[in-house]
Write a protein that holds these residues in place. Structure first.
Motif, PDB file in Angstrom:
ATOM      1  N   PHE A 184       5.226  74.301 115.733  1.00  0.00           N
ATOM      2  CA  PHE A 184       5.140  74.478 117.183  1.00  0.00           C
ATOM      3  C   PHE A 184       4.043  73.600 117.788  1.00  0.00           C
ATOM      4  O   PHE A 184       4.246  72.964 118.826  1.00  0.00           O
ATOM      5  CB  PHE A 184       4.880  75.952 117.505  1.00  0.00           C
ATOM      6  N   ARG A 185       2.896  73.556 117.133  1.00  0.00           N
ATOM      7  CA  ARG A 185       1.797  72.732 117.653  1.00  0.00           C
ATOM      8  C   ARG A 185       2.170  71.257 117.667  1.00  0.00           C
ATOM      9  O   ARG A 185       1.857  70.528 118.614  1.00  0.00           O
ATOM     10  CB  ARG A 185       0.539  72.946 116.809  1.00  0.00           C
ATOM     11  N   ALA A 186       2.837  70.792 116.591  1.00  0.00           N
ATOM     12  CA  ALA A 186       3.270  69.394 116.535  1.00  0.00           C
ATOM     13  C   ALA A 186       4.277  69.105 117.640  1.00  0.00           C
ATOM     14  O   ALA A 186       4.226  68.050 118.292  1.00  0.00           O
ATOM     15  CB  ALA A 186       3.881  69.092 115.166  1.00  0.00           C
ATOM     16  N   ALA A 187       5.195  70.044 117.879  1.00  0.00           N
ATOM     17  CA  ALA A 187       6.204  69.852 118.917  1.00  0.00           C
ATOM     18  C   ALA A 187       5.576  69.845 120.299  1.00  0.00           C
ATOM     19  O   ALA A 187       5.987  69.077 121.178  1.00  0.00           O
ATOM     20  CB  ALA A 187       7.268  70.945 118.822  1.00  0.00           C
ATOM     21  N   ALA A 238       9.967  81.874 124.090  1.00  0.00           N
ATOM     22  CA  ALA A 238      10.588  83.140 124.462  1.00  0.00           C
ATOM     23  C   ALA A 238      10.403  84.173 123.364  1.00  0.00           C
ATOM     24  O   ALA A 238      10.310  85.374 123.633  1.00  0.00           O
ATOM     25  CB  ALA A 238      12.068  82.943 124.760  1.00  0.00           C
ATOM     26  N   GLY A 239      10.344  83.692 122.096  1.00  0.00           N
ATOM     27  CA  GLY A 239      10.076  84.575 120.973  1.00  0.00           C
ATOM     28  C   GLY A 239      11.172  85.565 120.669  1.00  0.00           C
ATOM     29  O   GLY A 239      10.930  86.587 120.034  1.00  0.00           O
ATOM     30  N   LYS A 240      12.421  85.273 121.086  1.00  0.00           N
ATOM     31  CA  LYS A 240      13.514  86.200 120.876  1.00  0.00           C
ATOM     32  C   LYS A 240      14.474  85.755 119.783  1.00  0.00           C
ATOM     33  O   LYS A 240      15.499  86.376 119.557  1.00  0.00           O
ATOM     34  CB  LYS A 240      14.290  86.382 122.186  1.00  0.00           C
ATOM     35  N   VAL A 241      14.157  84.643 119.115  1.00  0.00           N
ATOM     36  CA  VAL A 241      15.064  84.095 118.115  1.00  0.00           C
ATOM     37  C   VAL A 241      14.354  84.049 116.772  1.00  0.00           C
ATOM     38  O   VAL A 241      13.161  83.764 116.684  1.00  0.00           O
ATOM     39  CB  VAL A 241      15.524  82.674 118.515  1.00  0.00           C
ATOM     40  N   GLU A 242      15.105  84.308 115.702  1.00  0.00           N
ATOM     41  CA  GLU A 242      14.555  84.267 114.345  1.00  0.00           C
ATOM     42  C   GLU A 242      14.014  82.877 114.027  1.00  0.00           C
ATOM     43  O   GLU A 242      14.571  81.858 114.463  1.00  0.00           O
ATOM     44  CB  GLU A 242      15.663  84.639 113.350  1.00  0.00           C
ATOM     45  N   GLY A 243      12.923  82.832 113.253  1.00  0.00           N
ATOM     46  CA  GLY A 243      12.254  81.574 112.947  1.00  0.00           C
ATOM     47  C   GLY A 243      13.164  80.505 112.373  1.00  0.00           C
ATOM     48  O   GLY A 243      13.124  79.347 112.796  1.00  0.00           O
ATOM     49  N   THR A 244      14.009  80.851 111.413  1.00  0.00           N
ATOM     50  CA  THR A 244      14.883  79.860 110.780  1.00  0.00           C
ATOM     51  C   THR A 244      15.882  79.284 111.771  1.00  0.00           C
ATOM     52  O   THR A 244      16.183  78.092 111.735  1.00  0.00           O
ATOM     53  CB  THR A 244      15.642  80.483 109.595  1.00  0.00           C
TER      54      THR A 244
END
Length: 273
Positions: A184-187, A238-244
């Motif tokens: 996430f930080r890289a993105a 949004a944090g509503k989706v699984e990491g993978t």
């Protein structure tokens, strides 16, 4: 000699030797080999820095970038980032993967098409915009390469953990939470750079009244990749989706950037000559 330039050969040979020590460290876990590999990598970085300084001096009056120089700059940034990662993050496997990509970028481009070049626009305003465009796209590509490697590492580690298959290589990886945070930080850094590079490139076309080239396949694919990365950031925040599931957007976006790079030869927009 692999190429006609002694500095290029020196970088390739020392870089390859450094990778061998990193691979040996990954296989045996002997830190002495890792230290030797790191020392050789630092020497590679010094040689590449000298090469790039020479390029910058020579290109002050000549608005052209050869494919060899482009590959050197991308590889130099990858080496630089890998040294920073090696110093501050315990992720030996990531360092190895980043340098493997850096060596591939350097080796494949130098050995196959060392003389091809991209000539920037003749107009002063357009030329300045395209210099910024090229600088941003290189930085974005390097950072998003690291993000893609981390994303692949996350998917691999997550899959192994689900199957309860633990290996020695997994002990050299950060936790899933740490990897996801690094992606996430890289993105967050790479995606704005990518968007800035696309907007400055589009502005250069508009300044020169080359409106038709905005519909070029390469330009459209670049913006499509940018949209994919934006979708990743929005879904991640949004944090509503699984990491993978959300990390797969990173890999899709990067795959589009790779296709976009190889589309240079078939595009009317600053293709390699």
């Amino acid at each position: 000699m692999l190429t006609k330039d002694w500095l290029t050969d020196a970088v390739l040979y020392i870089y390859a030797l450094s990778l061998l020590f990193f691979v040996s460290d990954a296989a045996s876990g002997k830190r002495k080999r890792r230290r030797i590999g790191t020392g050789l990598l630092v020497f590679v970085w010094i040689l590449q820095t000298a090469f790039l300084l020479d390029i910058l001096i020579a290109r002050l009056s000549m608005p052209a970038v050869t494919l060899q120089e482009y590959a050197f700059f991308v590889s130099w940034l990858l080496v630089s980032f890998s040294l920073v990662i090696n110093r501050f993050v315990r992720a030996e496997l990531l360092v190895l993967l980043v340098n493997a990509v850096g060596f591939a970028v350097l080796g494949l481009n130098l050995l196959e098409r060392p003389q091809k070049k991209i000539v920037l626009a003749p107009g002063e305003a357009a030329q300045k915009l395209l210099v910024v465009h090229v600088a941003f796209i290189i930085l974005a590509f390097v950072i998003l390469t690291i993000a893609a490697l981390l994303g692949g590492m996350y998917l691999f580690l997550n899959n192994r953990l689900k199957k309860k298959k633990w290996g020695s290589s997994m002990s050299r990886m950060p936790s899933l939470e740490a990897i996801e945070s690094y992606v996430f930080r890289a993105a967050v850094v790479g995606v704005p750079l990518l968007l800035l590079s696309l907007t400055t490139g589009a502005a250069a076309l508009l300044v020169e009244n080359r409106y038709s080239e905005l519909g070029d396949e390469k330009v459209l694919l670049s913006f499509a990749a940018g949209i994919v990365y934006i979708v990743y950031l929005l879904r991640r925040m949004a944090g509503k989706v699984e990491g993978t599931r959300v990390l797969k957007w990173i890999l899709v976006g990067y795959a589009m950037l790779i296709v976009d790079f190889f589309a240079n030869s078939y595009s009317s927009f600053h293709r390699w000559m």
